[in-house]
Write an enzyme that holds these catalytic residues in place. Structure first.
Site, PDB file in Angstrom:
ATOM      1  N   LYS A 129       2.388  10.284   8.142  1.00 30.12           N
ATOM      2  CA  LYS A 129       1.713   9.545   9.240  1.00 30.12           C
ATOM      3  C   LYS A 129       2.323  10.149  10.630  1.00 30.12           C
ATOM      4  O   LYS A 129       1.725  11.466  11.279  1.00 30.12           O
ATOM      5  CB  LYS A 129       1.436   8.389   9.410  1.00 30.12           C
ATOM      6  CG  LYS A 129       0.452   7.609   7.990  1.00 30.12           C
ATOM      7  CD  LYS A 129       0.088   6.387   8.432  1.00 30.12           C
ATOM      8  CE  LYS A 129      -1.269   6.071   7.557  1.00 30.12           C
ATOM      9  NZ  LYS A 129      -0.719   5.182   6.264  1.00 30.12           N
ATOM     10  N   PHE A 151       0.890  -1.106   0.126  1.00 32.58           N
ATOM     11  CA  PHE A 151      -0.006   0.197   0.043  1.00 32.58           C
ATOM     12  C   PHE A 151       0.991   1.081  -0.057  1.00 32.58           C
ATOM     13  O   PHE A 151       1.792   1.426   0.920  1.00 32.58           O
ATOM     14  CB  PHE A 151      -0.964   0.029   1.153  1.00 32.58           C
ATOM     15  CG  PHE A 151      -1.602   1.147   1.016  1.00 32.58           C
ATOM     16  CD1 PHE A 151      -3.122   1.214   0.296  1.00 32.58           C
ATOM     17  CD2 PHE A 151      -1.573   2.339   1.730  1.00 32.58           C
ATOM     18  CE1 PHE A 151      -3.757   2.389   0.289  1.00 32.58           C
ATOM     19  CE2 PHE A 151      -2.499   3.324   1.772  1.00 32.58           C
ATOM     20  CZ  PHE A 151      -3.362   3.440   0.857  1.00 32.58           C
ATOM     21  N   ASP A 184       9.247   3.045   1.801  1.00 32.20           N
ATOM     22  CA  ASP A 184       7.989   3.844   2.221  1.00 32.20           C
ATOM     23  C   ASP A 184       7.859   3.587   3.543  1.00 32.20           C
ATOM     24  O   ASP A 184       7.129   2.673   4.187  1.00 32.20           O
ATOM     25  CB  ASP A 184       6.644   3.377   1.260  1.00 32.20           C
ATOM     26  CG  ASP A 184       5.260   4.073   1.657  1.00 32.20           C
ATOM     27  OD1 ASP A 184       5.528   4.762   2.706  1.00 32.20           O
ATOM     28  OD2 ASP A 184       4.334   3.814   1.127  1.00 32.20           O
TER      29      ASP A 184
HETATM   30  C1  LIG Z   1      -1.207   5.547   4.937  1.00 34.45           C
HETATM   31  C2  LIG Z   1       0.088   5.121   3.979  1.00 34.45           C
HETATM   32  C3  LIG Z   1       0.189   6.017   2.748  1.00 34.45           C
HETATM   33  C4  LIG Z   1      -0.601   7.102   2.364  1.00 34.45           C
HETATM   34  O1  LIG Z   1      -0.790   8.044   3.229  1.00 34.45           O
HETATM   35  P1  LIG Z   1      -1.750   9.234   3.093  1.00 34.45           P
HETATM   36  O2  LIG Z   1      -1.332  10.397   4.141  1.00 34.45           O
HETATM   37  O3  LIG Z   1      -3.161   8.457   3.316  1.00 34.45           O
HETATM   38  O4  LIG Z   1      -1.878   9.667   1.569  1.00 34.45           O
HETATM   39  C5  LIG Z   1       1.444   5.410   2.063  1.00 34.45           C
HETATM   40  N1  LIG Z   1       2.268   4.477   2.386  1.00 34.45           N
HETATM   41  C6  LIG Z   1       1.955   3.646   3.437  1.00 34.45           C
HETATM   42  C7  LIG Z   1       3.001   2.742   3.734  1.00 34.45           C
HETATM   43  C8  LIG Z   1       1.010   4.007   4.148  1.00 34.45           C
HETATM   44  O5  LIG Z   1       0.711   3.184   5.354  1.00 34.45           O
END
Ligand SMILES: *Cc1c(COP(=O)(O)O)cnc(C)c1O
Length: 400
Positions: free
Chosen positions: A250, A136, A221
């Site tokens: 986050k 994701f 990420d």
């Molecule tokens: C939540 C998340 C995203 C996306 O972040 P948003 O602030 O919702 O755009 C991307 N990568 C990972 C691993 C995530 O957990």
């Protein structure tokens, strides 16, 4: 104050999100309160964003002071908060250059653009990015293309070209997928939304070694795993490796929206005018981010998370000993999934809510816990007690 929020929401919102039947008003530490004054223990923490707990005094003060001083001027000017935060991030990672944005997806988009430019400039026009099954990375078009979930992708085809998908936790699959067209590998160190999938200890070091051998970039990420969540400041540091590029968001603002991507100097190829943002790096977000990150570093929050994580793991293990429906526990630090032997995670989430615990399910079979990093052992005990009760009901063939 007695509005019917659910009715109004259904009238005015795109129905893209499934909401639980509770209206939240206030928060403090690991607790939130609904409109009727009922208290909940928060083990979702705004999807891992509220790293220091709700309304942490240092964060509230940072918002208030900066809001009263300067919020937005654009990146046409120097502003001290963003430069302070950029320096702090670089001093505590292997990375050298920072770009600030507003969300995780935007941070990932930045990484993808950087990889494209780098491939064009340094690897003969190579533009492909190897990504993982079950990954994701967010909902904007390129981040969505990097994401694996079919139901998120299908309505929006055609997606972006140049992504190659391989199984997670399989270095050889990355080797086989690497061609002259490959610019980078993009991975979550631990897959979060995919169900908290922790790879073998030698996976990321193996990917690092391969990226070095093949001359391609390793991009992580860390939107979910970063900023102390897994017991290190960033999860890739747990594996003793350097990365070339990293996305963060986050937990960086402890609830305030902020994202960033970082790169090592050797691949920090974005030049004048090649990327930009109106709000990204604004004084308000970056002053809050700086306050959060400094607090996390100065108080060794990652070290505390590692200890709390071991404590939670022991408690979850004894829970699993009592509940045969628990098939597996996966996690590190304060990011955990409880894998069930049946599609009962959604019911468990609903029953937990009724019992005063916020958590969510990352799959029909998996319950996820990602509380504020400041949660106490007593609060973790309380969360486990509620889950114990709820799983007991489900095993008994239905609630109360
Ligand atoms: C939540 C998340 C995203 C996306 O972040 P948003 O602030 O919702 O755009 C991307 N990568 C990972 C691993 C995530 O957990």
């Amino acid at each position: 104050m007695s509005e019917n929020w659910a009715e109004l929401e259904s009238r005015y919102f795109f129905p893209v999100g499934k909401r639980l039947p509770v209206t939240l008003i206030r928060g403090e530490g690991s607790r939130v309160w609904d409109e009727n004054g009922r208290e909940y223990l928060d083990c979702l923490a705004g999807i891992g964003a509220v790293s220091l707990g709700h309304c942490h005094p240092a964060v509230v003060k940072a918002v208030q002071e900066q809001a009263a001083s300067l919020m937005q001027v654009s990146n046409y000017y120097y502003t001290p908060p963003q430069i302070r935060l950029a320096r702090l991030l670089c001093e505590h990672t292997c990375l050298d250059k920072v770009f600030f944005c507003n969300s995780g997806a935007e941070a990932v988009e930045g990484c993808i653009k950087l990889a494209r430019k780098w491939g064009k400039e340094k690897r003969d026009g190579a533009h492909e990015i190897i990504v993982a099954e079950n990954a994701f990375h967010g909902r904007t078009m390129a981040a969505l293309t990097a994401t694996a979930t079919e139901k998120y992708r299908a309505p929006f085809t055609p997606l972006v070209e140049g992504f190659v998908r391989v199984p997670f936790n399989d270095v050889d699959a990355i080797k086989r997928a690497t061609t002259a067209q490959t610019a980078a590998v993009l991975l979550e160190p631990i897959q979060g939304e995919g169900g908290v999938i922790v790879p073998d200890d030698d996976y990321l070091p193996g990917v690092r070694a391969w990226c070095d051998e093949a001359g391609i970039l390793l991009m992580v990420d860390e939107v979910q795993t970063g900023v102390g969540r897994t017991g290190a400041l960033f999860a890739h540091q747990l594996y003793g490796i350097d990365v070339d590029v990293m996305a963060v968001a986050k937990g960086l603002g402890s609830g305030f929206p902020i994202g960033a991507f970082l790169a090592k100097d050797h691949c920090a190829v974005l030049g004048l005018g090649e990327h930009g943002t109106t709000f990204g790096g604004n004084p308000l977000a970056t002053h809050v981010g700086y306050t959060v990150l400094r607090h996390i570093i100065e108080n060794d929050v990652p070290g505390q998370v590692a200890k709390k994580g071991e404590y939670l793991e022991r408690r979850l293990q004894s829970l699993a000993d009592r509940h045969p429906m628990i098939k597996e526990l996966r996690g590190k630090g304060l990011l955990w999934a409880i894998e069930l032997d049946r599609d009962a995670a959604e019911e468990a989430v609903r029953l937990c809510l009724e019992e005063g615990l916020l958590a969510n399910n990352v799959k029909p079979t998996a319950l996820r816990l990602m509380p504020p990093l400041t949660i106490t052992e007593e609060e973790l005990d309380r969360a486990v007690e509620i889950i114990d009760r709820v799983l007991g009901w489900i095993e008994a063939g239905g609630p109360k």
